[in-house]
Design a protein around this motif. Structure first.
Motif, PDB file in Angstrom:
ATOM      1  N   SER A  58       0.828  -1.209   0.000  1.00  0.00           N
ATOM      2  CA  SER A  58       0.000   0.000   0.000  1.00  0.00           C
ATOM      3  C   SER A  58       0.859   1.255   0.000  1.00  0.00           C
ATOM      4  CB  SER A  58      -0.928  -0.001   1.222  1.00  0.00           C
ATOM      5  OG  SER A  58      -1.783  -1.117   1.202  1.00  0.00           O
ATOM      6  N   SER A  64      -3.744  -1.599  -7.983  1.00  0.00           N
ATOM      7  CA  SER A  64      -2.994  -0.537  -8.663  1.00  0.00           C
ATOM      8  C   SER A  64      -1.484  -0.692  -8.543  1.00  0.00           C
ATOM      9  CB  SER A  64      -3.422   0.832  -8.127  1.00  0.00           C
ATOM     10  OG  SER A  64      -3.284   0.890  -6.722  1.00  0.00           O
ATOM     11  N   VAL A  65      -1.010  -1.692  -7.778  1.00  0.00           N
ATOM     12  CA  VAL A  65       0.440  -1.857  -7.641  1.00  0.00           C
ATOM     13  C   VAL A  65       1.072  -2.187  -8.994  1.00  0.00           C
ATOM     14  CG1 VAL A  65       0.456  -4.331  -7.087  1.00  0.00           C
ATOM     15  CG2 VAL A  65       2.236  -2.833  -6.168  1.00  0.00           C
ATOM     16  N   LEU A 124       2.613   0.599 -11.265  1.00  0.00           N
ATOM     17  CA  LEU A 124       3.950   1.129 -11.014  1.00  0.00           C
ATOM     18  C   LEU A 124       4.983   0.566 -11.991  1.00  0.00           C
ATOM     19  CD1 LEU A 124       3.958   0.982  -7.102  1.00  0.00           C
ATOM     20  CD2 LEU A 124       3.839   3.036  -8.534  1.00  0.00           C
ATOM     21  N   THR A 178       7.571   5.611 -13.736  1.00  0.00           N
ATOM     22  CA  THR A 178       8.013   5.354 -12.365  1.00  0.00           C
ATOM     23  C   THR A 178       9.508   5.627 -12.258  1.00  0.00           C
ATOM     24  OG1 THR A 178       6.313   3.662 -12.043  1.00  0.00           O
ATOM     25  CG2 THR A 178       8.223   3.575 -10.578  1.00  0.00           C
ATOM     26  N   VAL A 187       2.019   2.309  -3.393  1.00  0.00           N
ATOM     27  CA  VAL A 187       1.001   2.943  -4.233  1.00  0.00           C
ATOM     28  C   VAL A 187       0.780   4.400  -3.855  1.00  0.00           C
ATOM     29  CG1 VAL A 187      -1.447   2.894  -4.856  1.00  0.00           C
ATOM     30  CG2 VAL A 187      -0.148   0.758  -4.724  1.00  0.00           C
ATOM     31  N   GLN A 196       8.878   4.999  -1.378  1.00  0.00           N
ATOM     32  CA  GLN A 196       8.718   3.848  -2.264  1.00  0.00           C
ATOM     33  C   GLN A 196       9.992   3.017  -2.322  1.00  0.00           C
ATOM     34  OE1 GLN A 196       7.522   5.915  -5.878  1.00  0.00           O
ATOM     35  NE2 GLN A 196       5.477   5.015  -5.755  1.00  0.00           N
TER      36      GLN A 196
END
Length: 346
Positions: free
Chosen positions: A229, A267-268, A271, A276, A232, A239
């Protein structure tokens, strides 16, 4: 963190501040941190460490040669040791710090009622803990538990300095045996703190060092969803740190069942994109590669497919978007990313 003024009742305590002159000059020499020789697990050659941290602040001017002028750039305010005259400076390298001086600092920490003073003392202890000899002394004097007691301090800055000190102490294998008991508290700090805060970052750095070998990784079984989490919702710095922990955990085959069963935000997979940050994407690809190397039985795979929103379905199942996104990354401008993607796809 205070304006650097010293009240009369503590006016003679600068004597203590000269006991570890020169500590800051070599805090970052990772190879000095051996005292239980912090070695990477053979199974986890790609594991990452957060390394030794030295906190810095230049808000308070200090006389040359004082402890914090050399170590942390801040004053320490505490009662004067009875055997030191007012204003006397004891020059000594922190690599050969006398046990009595660390005892004094720990005693100051226990008795201080002023939050800025606690910050300064923790800052000093943390920087001195960049040296193996001091790591061992602090442990022997029950200093780890004294320091960790301030994880509950109401002031966020005190908690940050506490985490930084524990992070340096964690570079010692023997110290990890004492620090590991605070893992639930660290996870709660991460979960309850504001996103992208210094508290979250400091706690993640500590977990990174604690998870480099597989000895204590089982303590983080329940942290996978939290770490995913954070990937995200957080910014690049956080991160990177969260992905370091995930890489460490996924390098251990014994952790894989817990990782793939963890709930994961869909939604991971977004990335895995050229937008990114490269430093984040490289670690995510290492994490994905570790996951792809896991080979579940047909029965286990079928059970995982029936588990709603688990990481297996998000990243490993045939229905996952990850494969298509990896193919797109083959044209990424960074050669290392291209290489990692190619290895995962073959």
């Amino acid at each position: 963190m205070g304006d650097g003024s010293i009240t009369p009742r503590f006016g003679n305590m600068r004597a203590l501040l000269g006991i570890v002159a020169g500590a800051g000059a070599s805090y970052g020499l990772y190879k000095l941190i051996s005292g239980g020789s912090f070695k990477k697990n053979k199974k986890s050659a790609s594991n990452e460490s957060a390394g030794v941290r030295r906190s810095e602040s230049g808000e308070v001017p200090l006389p040359p040669g004082s402890l914090l002028a050399r170590v942390s750039g801040l004053d320490v305010v505490c009662p004067r040791p009875v055997n030191v005259a007012s204003g006397e400076v004891i020059p000594q390298s922190s690599g050969a710090l006398d046990p009595q001086h660390l005892k004094m600092l720990l005693s100051c920490l226990k008795t201080s009622s002023d939050p800025p003073d606690r910050c300064r003392i923790l800052l000093t202890l943390g920087n001195s803990a960049a040296f193996t000899v001091n790591q061992n002394l602090i442990r022997e004097f029950e200093g780890i538990h004294i320091i960790a007691g301030f994880l509950c301090d109401p002031l966020a800055e005190v908690r940050v300095q506490t985490l930084n000190a524990l992070n340096n102490l964690c570079m010692n294998i023997q110290n990890q045996e004492q620090i590991k008991v605070y893992v639930p508290q660290l996870l709660e700090l991460i979960e309850m703190s504001p996103v992208n805060s210094d508290l979250q970052l400091a706690a993640l750095r500590l977990l990174t060092n604690l998870s480099v070998t597989d000895k204590h990784q089982h303590l983080l079984k329940k942290s996978i969803t939290l770490l995913l989490s954070l990937l995200v919702v957080s910014k690049e710095t956080l991160q990177i740190q969260a992905s370091k922990v995930l890489v460490n955990l996924s390098s251990n085959p014994d952790m894989m069942d817990d990782i793939v069963q963890a709930q994961a935000p869909a939604s991971v997979v977004l990335l895995f994109d050229s937008r990114t940050a490269t430093a984040v994407l490289l670690r995510l690809l290492t994490f994905a590669g570790n996951l792809k190397a896991w080979r579940p039985s047909v029965q286990v795979a079928d059970e995982l497919r029936r588990t709603q929103d688990c990481l297996f379905r998000v990243m490993l199942d045939e229905s996952s978007q990850l494969h298509g996104r990896l193919v797109q990354l083959l044209s990424h401008p960074d050669a290392e990313i291209q290489s990692q993607v190619a290895r995962i796809l073959t």
